[in-house]
Design an enzyme around this catalytic site. Structure first.
Site, PDB file in Angstrom:
ATOM      1  CG  ASP A  52      -1.696   1.242   1.413  1.00 21.01           C
ATOM      2  OD1 ASP A  52      -1.628   2.118   0.525  1.00 21.01           O
ATOM      3  OD2 ASP A  52      -2.388   1.357   2.448  1.00 21.01           O
ATOM      4  CD  GLU A 130      35.057  13.715  -0.832  1.00 19.06           C
ATOM      5  OE1 GLU A 130      35.576  14.216   0.183  1.00 19.06           O
ATOM      6  OE2 GLU A 130      35.213  14.181  -1.964  1.00 19.06           O
ATOM      7  CD  GLU A 132      32.466  16.039   5.586  1.00 19.80           C
ATOM      8  OE1 GLU A 132      33.627  16.251   5.241  1.00 19.80           O
ATOM      9  OE2 GLU A 132      31.628  16.949   5.777  1.00 19.80           O
ATOM     10  CD  GLU A 186      36.083  15.877   7.425  1.00 22.05           C
ATOM     11  OE1 GLU A 186      36.453  16.925   7.968  1.00 22.05           O
ATOM     12  OE2 GLU A 186      36.409  15.580   6.266  1.00 22.05           O
ATOM     13  CD  GLU A 193      35.250  12.531   3.978  1.00 24.72           C
ATOM     14  OE1 GLU A 193      35.155  13.696   4.407  1.00 24.72           O
ATOM     15  OE2 GLU A 193      35.834  12.247   2.916  1.00 24.72           O
ATOM     16  CG  HIS A 242      32.574  17.371  -0.417  1.00 22.29           C
ATOM     17  ND1 HIS A 242      33.835  17.561   0.087  1.00 22.29           N
ATOM     18  CD2 HIS A 242      31.786  18.294   0.181  1.00 22.29           C
ATOM     19  CE1 HIS A 242      33.821  18.567   0.946  1.00 22.29           C
ATOM     20  NE2 HIS A 242      32.592  19.026   1.021  1.00 22.29           N
ATOM     21  NE  ARG A 313      39.780  20.481   0.289  1.00 24.05           N
ATOM     22  CZ  ARG A 313      40.873  19.977  -0.262  1.00 24.05           C
ATOM     23  NH1 ARG A 313      41.856  20.765  -0.632  1.00 24.05           N
ATOM     24  NH2 ARG A 313      40.982  18.672  -0.446  1.00 24.05           N
ATOM     25  CD  GLU A 330      35.429  17.775  -3.446  1.00 24.84           C
ATOM     26  OE1 GLU A 330      35.414  17.155  -2.374  1.00 24.84           O
ATOM     27  OE2 GLU A 330      36.245  18.692  -3.674  1.00 24.84           O
ATOM     28  NE  ARG A 332      34.420  22.099  -1.472  1.00 25.48           N
ATOM     29  CZ  ARG A 332      35.202  21.411  -0.635  1.00 25.48           C
ATOM     30  NH1 ARG A 332      35.819  20.318  -1.046  1.00 25.48           N
ATOM     31  NH2 ARG A 332      35.374  21.824   0.604  1.00 25.48           N
TER      32      ARG A 332
END
Ligand code: GLN
Ligand code: MG
Ligand code: MG
Ligand code: MG
Length: 441
Positions: A52, A130, A132, A186, A193, A242, A313, A330, A332
């Site tokens: 359902d 990645e 975390e 981390e 991570e 990321h 970054r 990447e 982020r």
């Protein structure tokens, strides 16, 4: 086919499996499952199992609620933390309507459609996330925000009490077929991570769901709570997901070109162009909670400006140093509260538009954009990601391409979810307001 089904049934018997979990994902990205005794296995594998759908978030109205779960045989795995006798195995399922057609509200189907579209041009979308998360203490059966350890980036025991847990999680995930690449403490206290190997986006999205579920289970078994909430604590780093993205064509990495500037192919640059063009709409699905937006602020290694860079970054898109088959971008902004199927579908669709329309990205950001003034950013044409869920949702609604990729059923369900969530948030009185106003007025 009948042969593969009978081979599967044989394997289930050899593994001494007594229970099968048929798993799928709702629109919020939460795993759901129904357990069936092994006696029902043949029926489940041949015709699927009915359920359902009316009580599942973002699924269907009560009057059209009969749904069928069709196990994807390639997703079979034992659940290693369950007893070694009378074992439990699971399948991830596709959700179908009683007439056998795919159900538009199944996030897995949304991603499958996006991948089929990219396959028309010969591309396979690979993603490597990645994830975390924080480990918090549990008090009286309820998770708290008390840290389990006081470690920091790459710290090791005795600061890092979570070592054992990470080890157990890595062992369990390995048993489930994951190839774990690294695990580490981390930046924030009690934050961790674990990275696993990239794969095609559908397999990876399945893995993200399994990963969170496995890590939460391992934590629970140690009396801890693993939280994938984006920003559980103000003033320190939040948790990101990321996502490393690449396209493969004819088995080769289509982002690598040894002769191009930065050794990044035109396909790679155009993919970046597409991601940047649709970044605001993607945010709605990559960052789907009210809390997600408390992470996307300057100063905590999370992106807030729509830009890319080959190294720094502070940008939304970074190109990690490895080249050759490891060439990737990447992305982020996503956080681990996202529904990975919807997030990957949106990212792929945006990137593919970039590839097809040959969208050139603006020049890469050289400096740390966190340190630019807002006037300098304006002059450089650098826009900001949506500041909250409401704004992100408006950006989604305004983006035809991403709406088409998700399909009207999903967009309507997300609209209802946003409105309900936003109203609840808007009308609640938060501790911050009491701190700020109670004594003063
Ligand atoms: N936690 C940071 C984020 O929110 C990322 C930290 C890192 O991996 N360098 O995205
Ligand atoms: Mg990392
Ligand atoms: Mg990290
Ligand atoms: Mg990273």
């Amino acid at each position: 086919s009948p042969e593969t089904i009978s081979a599967m049934l044989e394997r289930i018997e050899q593994d001494n499996v007594k229970f099968l979990r048929l798993q799928f994902t709702d629109l919020l990205g939460l795993p759901k499952n129904v357990a069936i005794p092994v006696k029902q296995a043949e029926k489940a594998l041949t015709g699927g199992i009915g359920f359902d759908g009316s009580s599942i978030e973002g699924f269907v109205r009560i009057e059209e609620s009969d749904m069928v779960l069709k196990p994807d045989l390639s997703t079979y795995t034992l659940l290693p933390w369950r007893p070694r006798e009378n074992r439990v195995a699971r399948f991830i399922c596709d959700v179908c309507k009683p007439d056998g057609h795919s159900f538009e509200g199944d996030p897995r189907y949304v991603l499958q459609r996006a991948m089929e579209d990219a396959a028309k041009d010969g591309y396979v979308f690979n993603t490597g996330p990645e994830l975390e998360f924080f480990l918090f203490k549990v008090l009286d059966g309820r998770p708290t925000t008390q840290f389990q350890d006081g470690g920091g980036y790459f710290d090791l025991a005795p600061t890092d009490l979570a070592e054992d847990l990470r080890r157990e999680a890595v062992l369990a995930l390995t048993e489930m077929g994951f190839e774990i690449e690294a695990s580490h403490h981390e930046v924030a206290e009690s934050q961790h991570e674990i990275d696993f190997k990239y794969s095609d986006a559908l397999h990876t999205a399945d893995n993200v769901i399994t990963f969170k579920f496995a890590v939460k289970t391992m934590a629970l078994m140690r009396g801890l709570h693993a939280s994938f909430m984006a920003k559980p604590i103000y003033g320190i780093n939040g948790s990101g997901m990321h996502t490393n993205c690449s396209l493969a064509k004819d088995g080769a990495n289509a982002f690598y070109d040894p002769d191009a500037p930065l050794q990044l192919s035109k396909t790679c640059m155009h993919f970046i162009g597409g991601l940047l063009r649709h970044a605001k709409a993607i945010t709605r699905v990559a960052n789907p909670t009210i809390n997600s937006y408390k992470r996307l602020v300057p100063g905590y290694e999370a992106p807030c400006y729509i830009s890319w860079s080959a190294s720094n970054r502070s940008t939304l898109i970074r190109v990690p140093a490895p080249r050759g088959n490891s060439t990737r971008v990447e992305f982020r902004s996503p956080d681990p509260t996202c529904n990975p199927y919807l997030a990957f579908a949106a990212m792929l669709t945006a990137g593919m538009e970039g590839v097809r329309e040959e969208i050139e990205p603006p020049v890469g950001a050289g400096n740390n954009i966190y340190h630019m003034t807002s006037v300098e950013r304006d002059r450089a044409g650098i826009e900001t990601l949506p500041g909250d869920l409401y704004e992100a949702h408006q950006a989604l609604i305004a983006d035809d391409l991403i709406c088409r990729a998700l399909g009207p059923h999903v967009v309507e369900a997300l609209t209802n979810a946003t409105n309900a969530e936003w109203d609840a948030y808007r009308t609640a009185v938060h501790p911050w307001e009491l701190d700020r106003y109670l004594a003063t007025y």
